[in-house]
Motif scaffolding. Structure first.
Motif, PDB file in Angstrom:
ATOM      1  N   TYR A   1       0.801  -1.223   0.000  1.00 32.74           N
ATOM      2  CA  TYR A   1       0.000   0.000   0.000  1.00 32.74           C
ATOM      3  C   TYR A   1       0.835   1.275   0.000  1.00 32.74           C
ATOM      4  CZ  TYR A   1      -4.311  -2.523   0.418  1.00 32.74           C
ATOM      5  OH  TYR A   1      -5.379  -3.337   0.149  1.00 32.74           O
ATOM      6  N   THR A   2       2.063   1.180   0.486  1.00 30.17           N
ATOM      7  CA  THR A   2       2.887   2.398   0.531  1.00 30.17           C
ATOM      8  C   THR A   2       3.821   2.527  -0.666  1.00 30.17           C
ATOM      9  OG1 THR A   2       4.556   1.282   1.889  1.00 30.17           O
ATOM     10  CG2 THR A   2       2.818   2.511   3.049  1.00 30.17           C
ATOM     11  N   GLN A   3       4.338   1.389  -1.172  1.00 27.79           N
ATOM     12  CA  GLN A   3       5.283   1.411  -2.296  1.00 27.79           C
ATOM     13  C   GLN A   3       4.899   0.315  -3.293  1.00 27.79           C
ATOM     14  OE1 GLN A   3       8.985   0.758  -0.334  1.00 27.79           O
ATOM     15  NE2 GLN A   3       9.070   2.814   0.541  1.00 27.79           N
ATOM     16  N   PHE A   4       3.722   0.380  -3.829  1.00 28.78           N
ATOM     17  CA  PHE A   4       3.227  -0.660  -4.733  1.00 28.78           C
ATOM     18  C   PHE A   4       4.091  -0.717  -5.985  1.00 28.78           C
ATOM     19  CE2 PHE A   4       0.412  -2.171  -8.124  1.00 28.78           C
ATOM     20  CZ  PHE A   4       0.031  -3.384  -7.576  1.00 28.78           C
ATOM     21  N   ASP A   5       4.574  -1.929  -6.320  1.00 27.95           N
ATOM     22  CA  ASP A   5       5.429  -2.073  -7.503  1.00 27.95           C
ATOM     23  C   ASP A   5       4.861  -3.053  -8.534  1.00 27.95           C
ATOM     24  OD1 ASP A   5       5.856  -4.521  -6.309  1.00 27.95           O
ATOM     25  OD2 ASP A   5       7.994  -4.216  -5.939  1.00 27.95           O
ATOM     26  N   GLY A   6       3.660  -3.557  -8.306  1.00 33.66           N
ATOM     27  CA  GLY A   6       3.041  -4.453  -9.273  1.00 33.66           C
ATOM     28  C   GLY A   6       3.537  -5.883  -9.207  1.00 33.66           C
ATOM     29  N   SER A   7       4.317  -6.228  -8.194  1.00 31.62           N
ATOM     30  CA  SER A   7       4.812  -7.596  -8.081  1.00 31.62           C
ATOM     31  C   SER A   7       3.665  -8.538  -7.714  1.00 31.62           C
ATOM     32  CB  SER A   7       5.908  -7.676  -7.016  1.00 31.62           C
ATOM     33  OG  SER A   7       5.369  -7.399  -5.735  1.00 31.62           O
ATOM     34  N   THR A   8       3.920  -9.821  -7.900  1.00 32.40           N
ATOM     35  CA  THR A   8       2.897 -10.823  -7.603  1.00 32.40           C
ATOM     36  C   THR A   8       2.472 -10.763  -6.143  1.00 32.40           C
ATOM     37  OG1 THR A   8       3.854 -12.249  -9.304  1.00 32.40           O
ATOM     38  CG2 THR A   8       2.383 -13.280  -7.718  1.00 32.40           C
ATOM     39  N   GLU A   9       3.439 -10.578  -5.262  1.00 30.10           N
ATOM     40  CA  GLU A   9       3.135 -10.511  -3.832  1.00 30.10           C
ATOM     41  C   GLU A   9       2.205  -9.344  -3.520  1.00 30.10           C
ATOM     42  OE1 GLU A   9       6.340 -10.629  -4.968  1.00 30.10           O
ATOM     43  OE2 GLU A   9       6.851 -12.699  -4.459  1.00 30.10           O
ATOM     44  N   HIS A  10       2.522  -8.190  -4.068  1.00 27.73           N
ATOM     45  CA  HIS A  10       1.707  -7.002  -3.815  1.00 27.73           C
ATOM     46  C   HIS A  10       0.304  -7.159  -4.406  1.00 27.73           C
ATOM     47  CE1 HIS A  10       5.287  -4.076  -2.998  1.00 27.73           C
ATOM     48  NE2 HIS A  10       5.256  -5.109  -2.182  1.00 27.73           N
ATOM     49  N   LEU A  11       0.212  -7.763  -5.582  1.00 25.84           N
ATOM     50  CA  LEU A  11      -1.099  -7.980  -6.194  1.00 25.84           C
ATOM     51  C   LEU A  11      -1.945  -8.946  -5.377  1.00 25.84           C
ATOM     52  CD1 LEU A  11      -0.138  -8.160  -9.976  1.00 25.84           C
ATOM     53  CD2 LEU A  11      -1.480  -6.384  -8.828  1.00 25.84           C
ATOM     54  N   ILE A  12      -1.325 -10.026  -4.888  1.00 25.41           N
ATOM     55  CA  ILE A  12      -2.059 -10.991  -4.065  1.00 25.41           C
ATOM     56  C   ILE A  12      -2.592 -10.318  -2.809  1.00 25.41           C
ATOM     57  CG2 ILE A  12      -1.799 -13.039  -2.602  1.00 25.41           C
ATOM     58  CD1 ILE A  12       0.152 -14.132  -4.732  1.00 25.41           C
ATOM     59  N   ILE A  13      -1.736  -9.545  -2.154  1.00 23.42           N
ATOM     60  CA  ILE A  13      -2.141  -8.889  -0.908  1.00 23.42           C
ATOM     61  C   ILE A  13      -3.222  -7.854  -1.172  1.00 23.42           C
ATOM     62  CG2 ILE A  13      -1.363  -7.314   0.897  1.00 23.42           C
ATOM     63  CD1 ILE A  13       1.315  -8.855   0.837  1.00 23.42           C
ATOM     64  N   LYS A  14      -2.973  -6.992  -2.147  1.00 25.07           N
ATOM     65  CA  LYS A  14      -3.865  -5.851  -2.369  1.00 25.07           C
ATOM     66  C   LYS A  14      -5.189  -6.264  -3.004  1.00 25.07           C
ATOM     67  CE  LYS A  14      -3.524  -1.070  -3.712  1.00 25.07           C
ATOM     68  NZ  LYS A  14      -2.710  -0.038  -4.281  1.00 25.07           N
ATOM     69  N   ASP A  15      -5.155  -7.182  -3.955  1.00 28.26           N
ATOM     70  CA  ASP A  15      -6.361  -7.510  -4.707  1.00 28.26           C
ATOM     71  C   ASP A  15      -7.202  -8.620  -4.106  1.00 28.26           C
ATOM     72  OD1 ASP A  15      -5.747  -5.562  -6.513  1.00 28.26           O
ATOM     73  OD2 ASP A  15      -4.872  -6.917  -7.989  1.00 28.26           O
ATOM     74  N   THR A  16      -6.589  -9.565  -3.401  1.00 34.66           N
ATOM     75  CA  THR A  16      -7.390 -10.688  -2.909  1.00 34.66           C
ATOM     76  C   THR A  16      -7.457 -10.771  -1.391  1.00 34.66           C
ATOM     77  OG1 THR A  16      -5.506 -12.194  -3.067  1.00 34.66           O
ATOM     78  CG2 THR A  16      -6.979 -12.078  -4.950  1.00 34.66           C
ATOM     79  N   ARG A  17      -6.323 -10.744  -0.741  1.00 34.01           N
ATOM     80  CA  ARG A  17      -6.338 -11.032   0.691  1.00 34.01           C
ATOM     81  C   ARG A  17      -6.968  -9.927   1.540  1.00 34.01           C
ATOM     82  NH1 ARG A  17      -1.064 -14.557   2.273  1.00 34.01           N
ATOM     83  NH2 ARG A  17      -1.385 -16.182   0.720  1.00 34.01           N
ATOM     84  N   VAL A  18      -6.660  -8.693   1.260  1.00 33.13           N
ATOM     85  CA  VAL A  18      -7.229  -7.606   2.071  1.00 33.13           C
ATOM     86  C   VAL A  18      -8.731  -7.512   1.820  1.00 33.13           C
ATOM     87  CG1 VAL A  18      -7.241  -5.114   2.438  1.00 33.13           C
ATOM     88  CG2 VAL A  18      -5.080  -6.331   2.280  1.00 33.13           C
TER      89      VAL A  18
END
Length: 144
Positions: A48-65
């Protein structure tokens, strides 16, 4: 003496509320961090603070939260529904099974399925279940 008892009750209620919020926050955090792929807390914060489009960030931001927030809202809605059901019936033991709500909805769904609704019309089964859910209440209102 009565005032101190009410103050103690109020303090206890606030303590329970705060503990519930903390437990909810811990459960939501665990839901976001742990799963098929585990993530450190720093990765979740970076999503959420330094989103870089990586798979990890997408999983966290788009599905888990979104899943954790949806689960919290659904749980809260079910809790409020239960409290309203108990308050409206003035029965602290009120539950859908005691009032016949489950049975009425299940009966109407079984009737809808046994009438052989087409596979394309399966969406109306939920509406028929709602009719079955309301039938016991409307009958009680009509009868008196």
């Amino acid at each position: 003496m009565g005032s101190s008892m009410r103050e103690g009750d109020r303090r206890c209620k606030w303590s329970v509320l705060i503990m519930g919020i903390v437990i909810l926050e811990l459960a939501m955090t665990a839901s976001v961090l742990y799963g098929l792929q585990n993530f450190p807390l720093s990765t979740a914060i970076e999503a959420y603070t330094q989103f870089d489009g990586s798979t990890e960030h997408l999983i966290i931001k788009d599905t888990r939260v979104s899943r954790a927030v949806t689960a919290a809202f659904v749980g809260g809605s079910l809790a409020v529904t239960g409290v309203l059901l108990q308050a409206l019936t003035r029965n602290p033991l009120a539950s859908p099974s005691v009032l016949g709500i489950n049975s009425g909805a299940a009966l109407f769904i079984v009737i809808a399925i046994s009438v052989a609704l087409a596979a394309a019309a399966v969406g109306i089964v939920g509406g028929i279940g709602f009719v079955g859910l309301m039938a016991p209440h409307m009958t009680r209102k009509l009868i008196g």
